[in-house]
Each structure stands twice: as C-alpha cells, then as structure tokens.
Design a protein around this motif. Structure first.
Motif, PDB file in Angstrom:
ATOM      1  N   GLU A   1      -6.706   8.141   1.040  1.00 26.32           N
ATOM      2  CA  GLU A   1      -6.819   8.257   3.051  1.00 26.32           C
ATOM      3  C   GLU A   1      -6.214   6.842   3.662  1.00 26.32           C
ATOM      4  O   GLU A   1      -5.176   7.106   4.238  1.00 26.32           O
ATOM      5  N   THR A   2      -6.570   6.408   2.882  1.00 27.05           N
ATOM      6  CA  THR A   2      -6.324   5.292   3.813  1.00 27.05           C
ATOM      7  C   THR A   2      -5.480   4.647   3.413  1.00 27.05           C
ATOM      8  O   THR A   2      -4.809   4.048   4.067  1.00 27.05           O
TER       9      THR A   2
ATOM     10  N   THR B   1       0.673  -1.286   0.467  1.00 23.34           N
ATOM     11  CA  THR B   1      -0.031  -0.557  -0.012  1.00 23.34           C
ATOM     12  C   THR B   1       1.295   1.591   0.380  1.00 23.34           C
ATOM     13  O   THR B   1       2.005   1.016  -0.055  1.00 23.34           O
TER      14      THR B   1
ATOM     15  N   ASN C   1      -9.161  -7.582   2.793  1.00 17.54           N
ATOM     16  CA  ASN C   1      -9.043  -6.623   2.438  1.00 17.54           C
ATOM     17  C   ASN C   1      -9.258  -6.150   1.325  1.00 17.54           C
ATOM     18  O   ASN C   1      -9.097  -6.124   0.048  1.00 17.54           O
TER      19      ASN C   1
ATOM     20  N   ARG D   1     -11.361   8.436   0.008  1.00 16.35           N
ATOM     21  CA  ARG D   1     -10.841   7.806   1.088  1.00 16.35           C
ATOM     22  C   ARG D   1     -10.082   7.198   0.161  1.00 16.35           C
ATOM     23  O   ARG D   1      -9.325   6.763   1.356  1.00 16.35           O
ATOM     24  N   TRP D   2     -10.129   5.859  -0.168  1.00 12.06           N
ATOM     25  CA  TRP D   2      -9.595   5.016  -0.665  1.00 12.06           C
ATOM     26  C   TRP D   2      -7.706   5.851  -0.323  1.00 12.06           C
ATOM     27  O   TRP D   2      -6.826   5.586   0.217  1.00 12.06           O
TER      28      TRP D   2
ATOM     29  N   PRO E   1      -1.858   7.420   2.530  1.00  6.27           N
ATOM     30  CA  PRO E   1      -2.449   9.376   3.581  1.00  6.27           C
ATOM     31  C   PRO E   1      -1.611  10.429   2.967  1.00  6.27           C
ATOM     32  O   PRO E   1      -1.675  11.086   3.177  1.00  6.27           O
TER      33      PRO E   1
END
Ligand SMILES: Cc1cc2nc3c(=O)[nH]c(=O)nc-3n(C[C@H](O)[C@H](O)[C@H](O)COP(=O)(O)OP(=O)(O)OC[C@H]3O[C@@H](n4cnc5c(N)ncnc54)[C@H](O)[C@@H]3O)c2cc1C
Length: 459
Positions: free
Chosen positions: A440-441, A167, A180, A437-438, A444
């Motif tokens: 940020e997750t 990620t 996930n 949102r993704w 970030p």
C-alpha cells in the motif's frame, strides 16, 4: 489483460522502447523455460530518471510493469503478460570504490562478472558472489544471492549498505538501515514487488591472490553436516560448497570418487585464499571425510568464475527445462528430510538432477524467510528435464518442494515456485501483514505486481 490496447508509444519520447515480435518473444521466457508470458513492449532505460519516467507512466496508464535483469529465474518472476518489461541492463555504471568503508557503488543492471572485472584487478572482491556471474546486481539483490562464501557472510542482499530505488508509485529515493529503513527492508529480496533497484552500495573486501581447494568426500550426510556445522562455528575456510552425487550420475575426473557403499556420495569443496603456503594440516584437522583430494590452485579471479558442475553435457542444457527447487531447511531436520526425499524421488530423474547443500551464515534480510530457529541448510534440487517430459516430471518436482516445506523448510524464491494466495501467506507468516502494508505504501496501484506473488483480495 492489457496486451495490444496499451499505448506504449507515449513512452517512446522518454526511453527506448522495443515492441517488435523478436524483442517481445525474447522477453517472454526466463531460464527455467517453463512459463511463457509475452510483454506488450520492452522498455530499456539508461538511468534512474528513465526508470522513474517508466514507472510514472505505468501509474498514469495503469499498465503492469515487470523488472528483468538477465532473466535467470525459473518461474516467470521477471515476466509480464501484456504489460511493459523493464530491461534494466542499460543502467550499468560501476564505481567508485570507497576504500575506507569497503564498499562499491554499482548500478542495478551491471552484471556480477562486470563487477568482478572492475574490482578484481585492484585486489577487491564482493563479499558474496553467486555461482553464476552473469546475473545482474539488481536481480540478485531482489532475490537473495547465495554463494560459496555465504557460510561466513550470508547473502548478497544482506551485504548491501545502501540502495537507490524507484518506488512503485514513482519516487526516486535512497534507503539504508538508517534512512527509509522500511523501504530498504522491503526492497532487499523483495522480488521487485515494491520498488525498482537502480543503484546499490555493496560490500567488498580485500582478497589474497590465490585460492587452494580441497575436495573432501563423505559417504553419509550426517557426517558431512556435522563437519559443515564445525566449519560454520569456527569460521574456517573462505569458501565452501557441497552437493549430493548419485551413483548413476557417473564419477569423472581425477578428483572424484565412488561411494564405498550405498548410492550416494557427498563431496564438499572447501577453499582458502593464500599468498604464502597455507597450513593444510591445521585447516583440515578434526574433519571426518573419508578421502581428501587437493585440486589445483587457482588465481582468485578464475576461482570467482565458478559454474556449477552439471550432471549432463553442457551442449544439452540449452534444450532442457530446469525447475530448480530450493529451500532453507532447519539444520536439525535436514538429514532425515533429504534421505526421505531421495527415497521418494524417481531414480531416472535423480540421474539428471544436481543436488546442492549450502549452509548459510547470519542473515539480516527480513524478506528472506527462514525456518524459525538456529542455523539453516540450503538444499537445492536442479533437475534437467527435456521439454517433452516436463509435464509428467513437474508434479514430482513440486511434491519434493512440498516435502521440504512440510519439514519446516522455507523455499528460496528464484526457482520453480507455483502457489496460491494461502501458500504465499503461509510462506511469509507474520511478515505477510507487513508486506501488505508495504505494498500500500510503496506500490499502491500495484503496477509492480506481475502475478508471481498472489496477494489475494485486498483486505
Ligand atoms: C545457472 C544458474 C545458476 C544460479 N546460481 C545461483 C547461485 O549460486 N546462488 C543464487 O542465489 N542464485 C543462483 N541462481 C539464481 C539467480 O541468482 C537469480 O535468479 C537471480 O535473481 C538472477 O538475477 P537476474 O539478473 O537474472 O534477475 P531476473 O531473473 O531478471 O530477475 C529476478 C527477480 O528480481 C527482480 N528484479 C530484477 N531486477 C530488479 C531490479 N533492478 N530491481 C528490483 N527487482 C528486480 C525481477 O522482477 C525478478 O523477480 C542461479 C540461476 C541460474 C539459472
């Protein structure tokens, strides 16, 4: 932004770093030859752990990172100005095949040619292959991957069961529809904006040894599309590809044909795998082509390695820019949209433009945007333009792209795409909030944002 001030040597103990002029120059363009962005350095990982080290380092230093397979996009999707480019090609292990689940484990840097070379001799093939086998598995899973069997199976991104990724904030994770799941959804066709794909479990299927192709020629687009719809609904033929051919492109080869009237003809190649003789009459029954040619039968491996026919001699391609403009059109609007678009396109440019028509079957990939309802037709303009003429041709090509969107189409993002934040938001529609949102997750600090997608100011 970072350029020479970035201390990439902190990375040299961790992975191979190339920061000489030649390496940086080679990494500064993609196959479109339109955008140039020079990285501070190229990092060449050999494993998922190496990728993780690079991404963690990027988070510590704030360096942007761009991900590159073989650089086949056309708008700088894999480039970075002053950041670090990860050249994933060294992460390239293939195997094993899982016969029961009909899947293959493969690392992201392997090319599809290598995958075909690994499974082909044992009678397997990936469920979908793009026309170009020299792309990486990670590169097409991150964008979509459409090919000759997409009318049956959809995209390559829709035919992956599990991924291993790093990620944007440096976690090494597995993801699938059941583990996930939002990371899985963000990653497939996610253009590397949320995670780096390091490994995939892709679907494969048993294939027959030979392929027979029929070239059907049509004189009008409506009839061709009606036949394509019939082929889609009856799941006929293992492979299909079609295109629009302008009179000025010339008609060469024994199996080509001039239009009887008008400027355009519409050839469609439909192919079946076989061991015993196929039932030709049954296969072609109920279709409305003007002529049919049977091309020579091919071994399945030779068939898989299919380059697109190009309107210009191959030797000239190296010097040309290719601002590919592709979109998914609503089926009902496709014929009218394409006809209007041709009327507005300069004849001189048409002569050096390939025009593809690719129907798409069911597609479960949330990051691939499609017209709202019903079946879709992939429409692609591939203009081959000398560098000196590029600046005058680009506005014309971009206007064509806007027409496709105005007709309800959604752009396929591997090609020439230049947009501001509002257009990105419009492209993703209701998905945009989820994307933010993704981001940020999973990323970030935005280290995987290389500027291709403009997110605008953070909400
Ligand atoms: C001649 C030609 C023919 C083509 N034919 C087809 C076709 O038939 N069908 C089709 O669908 N497309 C086709 N394409 C487009 C091509 O498949 C895509 O551009 C694909 O992304 C290229 O893979 P790549 O390895 O070169 O990726 P790159 O161009 O290197 O990267 C593409 C994108 O994926 C991201 N990325 C790369 N690796 C990873 C990774 N490991 N993890 C996460 N993100 C990553 C990059 O950041 C970038 O955004 C063609 C392109 C060319 C030039």
């Amino acid at each position: 932004m970072w350029g020479e001030t970035l201390d990439v040597h902190a990375l040299t103990g961790l992975v191979e770093i190339r920061d000489d002029e030649d390496a940086r120059r080679a990494a500064s363009v993609d196959s479109g030859r339109i955008v140039a962005k020079t990285p501070r350095a190229v990092a060449a990982p050999r494993s998922a752990r190496d990728v993780q080290e690079i991404v963690r380092w990027a988070n510590r230093t704030g360096s942007p990172v761009a991900l590159r397979g073989t650089g086949h996009t056309q708008a700088g999707q894999s480039l970075t100005d002053g950041g670090v480019q990860i050249d994933i090609q060294g992460v390239d292990r293939i195997g094993p095949v899982d016969e029961r689940r009909q899947t293959l484990r493969v690392q992201a840097g392997a090319t599809w040619r290598e995958v075909v070379g690994y499974v082909g001799p044992c009678g397997w093939m990936p469920v979908v292959l793009t026309n170009n086998l020299d792309t990486t598995v990670g590169g097409t899973l991150a964008t979509g991957g459409v090919g000759q069997s997409s009318h049956l199976y959809g995209t390559q991104a829709g035919n992956v069961d599990e991924l291993e990724v790093v990620t944007g904030d440096g976690r090494l994770l597995r993801c699938s529809a059941t583990e996930n799941a939002s990371l899985f959804d963000a990653t497939r066709a996610g253009l590397g904006q949320f995670s780096v794909i390091t490994e995939a479990r892709i679907r494969i299927r048993r294939v027959l040894s030979r392929v027979r192709t029929f070239r059907l020629v049509y004189d009008d687009l409506d009839t061709l599309l009606r036949d394509q719809a019939q082929i889609l609904s009856r799941r006929r033929f293992h492979y299909l590809r079609a295109w629009c051919r302008h009179r000025d492109q010339g008609f060469v080869g024994e199996d080509d044909d001039r239009p009887e009237a008008g400027d355009w003809s519409y050839p469609m190649d439909v192919s079946v795998e076989f061991d015993a003789e196929p039932d030709e009459a049954g296969l072609l029954a109920g279709l409305h082509h003007r002529r049919v040619f049977r091309t020579s039968d091919r071994d399945i491996a030779a068939f898989a390695d299919l380059a697109e026919p190009t309107p210009l001699p191959a030797a000239r391609h190296a010097a040309l820019c290719v601002p590919v403009t592709e979109a998914w059109l609503p089926w009902s609007a496709a014929a009218a949209c394409v006809t209007r678009l041709f009327e507005a396109f300069p004849p001189a440019l048409l002569a050096s433009t390939n025009v593809m028509l690719r129907p798409l079957g069911p597609e479960p990939t949330p990051m691939l945007m499609f017209p709202r309802k019903g079946p879709v037709l992939g429409f692609g303009l591939l203009p081959y333009i000398p560098a000196a003429a590029l600046q005058s041709a680009l506005p014309v090509v971009e206007a064509a792209g806007r027409r496709l969107v105005a007709a309800g189409g959604k752009r396929y993002l591997t090609g020439w795409v230049r947009r501001g934040p509002d257009e990105w938001r419009a492209h993703y529609g209701r998905q945009w909030t989820t994307i933010l949102r993704w981001k940020e997750t999973f990323d970030p600090h935005g280290v995987l944002s290389n500027g291709f997608i403009c997110y605008g100011p953070r909400p």
